[in-house]
Design an enzyme around this catalytic site. Structure first.
Site, short mmCIF file in Angstrom:
data_model
loop_
_atom_site.label_atom_id
_atom_site.label_comp_id
_atom_site.label_asym_id
_atom_site.label_seq_id
_atom_site.Cartn_x
_atom_site.Cartn_y
_atom_site.Cartn_z
N ARG A 74 -33.18 23.05 88.26
CA ARG A 74 -32.00 23.69 87.65
C ARG A 74 -31.33 22.76 86.65
O ARG A 74 -30.76 23.22 85.66
CB ARG A 74 -31.02 24.15 88.73
CG ARG A 74 -31.50 25.40 89.47
CD ARG A 74 -30.40 26.00 90.33
NE ARG A 74 -30.04 25.13 91.42
CZ ARG A 74 -30.66 25.08 92.59
NH1 ARG A 74 -31.71 25.84 92.81
NH2 ARG A 74 -30.25 24.27 93.54
N ARG A 118 -13.97 23.96 92.22
CA ARG A 118 -14.79 23.34 91.17
C ARG A 118 -15.12 24.43 90.17
O ARG A 118 -15.68 25.47 90.53
CB ARG A 118 -16.07 22.74 91.75
CG ARG A 118 -17.02 22.18 90.69
CD ARG A 118 -18.38 21.84 91.26
NE ARG A 118 -18.33 20.71 92.15
CZ ARG A 118 -18.97 20.63 93.31
NH1 ARG A 118 -19.71 21.65 93.73
NH2 ARG A 118 -18.88 19.55 94.06
N ASP A 147 -20.66 24.53 97.70
CA ASP A 147 -21.27 24.83 96.41
C ASP A 147 -21.51 26.33 96.28
O ASP A 147 -21.87 26.99 97.26
CB ASP A 147 -22.61 24.11 96.27
CG ASP A 147 -22.45 22.61 96.07
OD1 ASP A 147 -21.37 22.17 95.68
OD2 ASP A 147 -23.44 21.89 96.31
N MET A 148 -21.33 26.84 95.07
CA MET A 148 -21.63 28.24 94.85
C MET A 148 -23.10 28.40 94.49
O MET A 148 -23.63 27.65 93.69
CB MET A 148 -20.75 28.82 93.74
CG MET A 148 -20.83 30.33 93.63
SD MET A 148 -20.49 31.21 95.19
CE MET A 148 -18.72 30.90 95.37
N ALA A 161 -25.47 27.93 86.92
CA ALA A 161 -26.81 27.36 86.72
C ALA A 161 -27.95 28.23 87.24
O ALA A 161 -29.08 27.76 87.33
CB ALA A 161 -26.89 25.98 87.38
#
Length: 301
Positions: A282, A178, A130-131, A183
């Site tokens: 978030r 992805r 995940d970033m 966010a």
């Protein structure tokens, strides 16, 4: 924008995060978090699989600042991959490098990732990084590039609100990405602030990655975006096997099922664990509708 900034501020509050762990999955979070244990996550994934949906699970964790917690988090990821394999569900793994010690020791984080990727490789599975916020972007991509020299079963995410998104997509040609809007609250110096401009850049990098011949995971709950991607794929003879749609567990479930019934790959991002607070805040920040969604969860108890 004020409401969004408020929830993003709350998402970084360590005291509230600690209190949330003690309080449990209240405040509507249970509707979007698949319980606290691996067993809870596997059971949720199995039910989604039965509906024609595939999944990725994420053991939630933030604010890891010591070696012991990082190693414990990595071991939990390994156990999750083993449980996925043993259960036979159709699911891969998502994780955050900060939960594996990126802020503690880069080498520790790299070694933890190697252990996780080796386990996933053994079971013919895939791991997506995940970033996180902009402060961790370069470190994340640097480590990803190092890991990809050893493992092919790892990818990441690119956030469309960053000015550098197009360049990052080009540099990640051949990598499963992805594609998301983003966010986190970022400075105007590094991130686009206007929603319409972010939307435009989002479609731009989706098309860019698809035309590069790379695998794209289009993560969006926006039916307009989804229809545009379908149309673009048809017009450019891009097979359904080159991309998938992704949505979060608990959101737009009817649309998820409709997409799967059309023959597209529909993957559900299924978070679990007791460190759910930052993730949940978030989600509330992303869309005003989510606040009402959470409120219904409270008052329906």
């Amino acid at each position: 924008m004020i409401l969004r900034n408020f929830f993003l501020f709350l998402s970084q509050n360590k005291l509230l995060n600690k209190s949330a762990k003690k309080y449990g999955l209240k405040l509507g979070a249970k509707q979007v978090i698949a319980g606290e244990t691996i067993e809870d996550a596997i059971e949720t994934v199995r039910k989604l699989n039965d509906k024609g949906l595939i999944c990725t699970v994420d053991h939630l964790g933030e604010f890891v600042f010591n070696r012991e917690e990082a190693i414990e988090s990595a071991d939990y990821c390994v156990r999750t991959l083993e449980a996925i394999a043993a259960s036979g569900v159709n699911c891969n793994l998502s994780l955050k490098l900060t939960s594996l010690g990126l802020d503690v020791d880069r080498n520790l984080c790299r070694d933890n990732m190697r252990k996780i990727l080796a386990t996933a490789e053994k079971h013919n599975n895939f791991v997506r990084i995940d970033m996180e916020d902009y402060a961790h972007l370069d470190a994340t991509l640097d480590l990803l590039n190092e890991l990809r020299r050893e493992y092919s079963n790892v990818g990441t995410a690119v956030q469309a609100y960053l000015y550098r998104a197009e360049r990052d997509v080009e540099n990640l040609k051949g990598t499963s990405i992805r594609l998301i809007k983003g966010a986190y609250k970022e400075s105007h110096k590094v991130a686009i602030q206007d929603k319409n401009e972010i939307d435009e850049n989002y479609m731009k990098i989706i098309k860019q990655h698809l035309l590069n011949g790379s695998y794209a995971a289009v993560a969006s709950h926006d039916h307009n975006v989804i229809e545009k991607v379908k149309q673009f794929a048809k017009e450019n003879n891009i097979p359904k096997s080159q991309f998938e749609f992704q949505m979060l567990y608990g959101f737009r479930t009817d649309l998820q099922l409709a997409i799967a019934k059309e023959g597209y790959t529909m993957r559900i991002y299924v978070p679990f664990g007791n460190d759910w607070y930052g993730y949940f805040m978030r989600r509330l920040a992303e869309r005003p509708q989510n606040v009402a969604f959470a409120a219904r969860g409270i008052f329906n108890k």
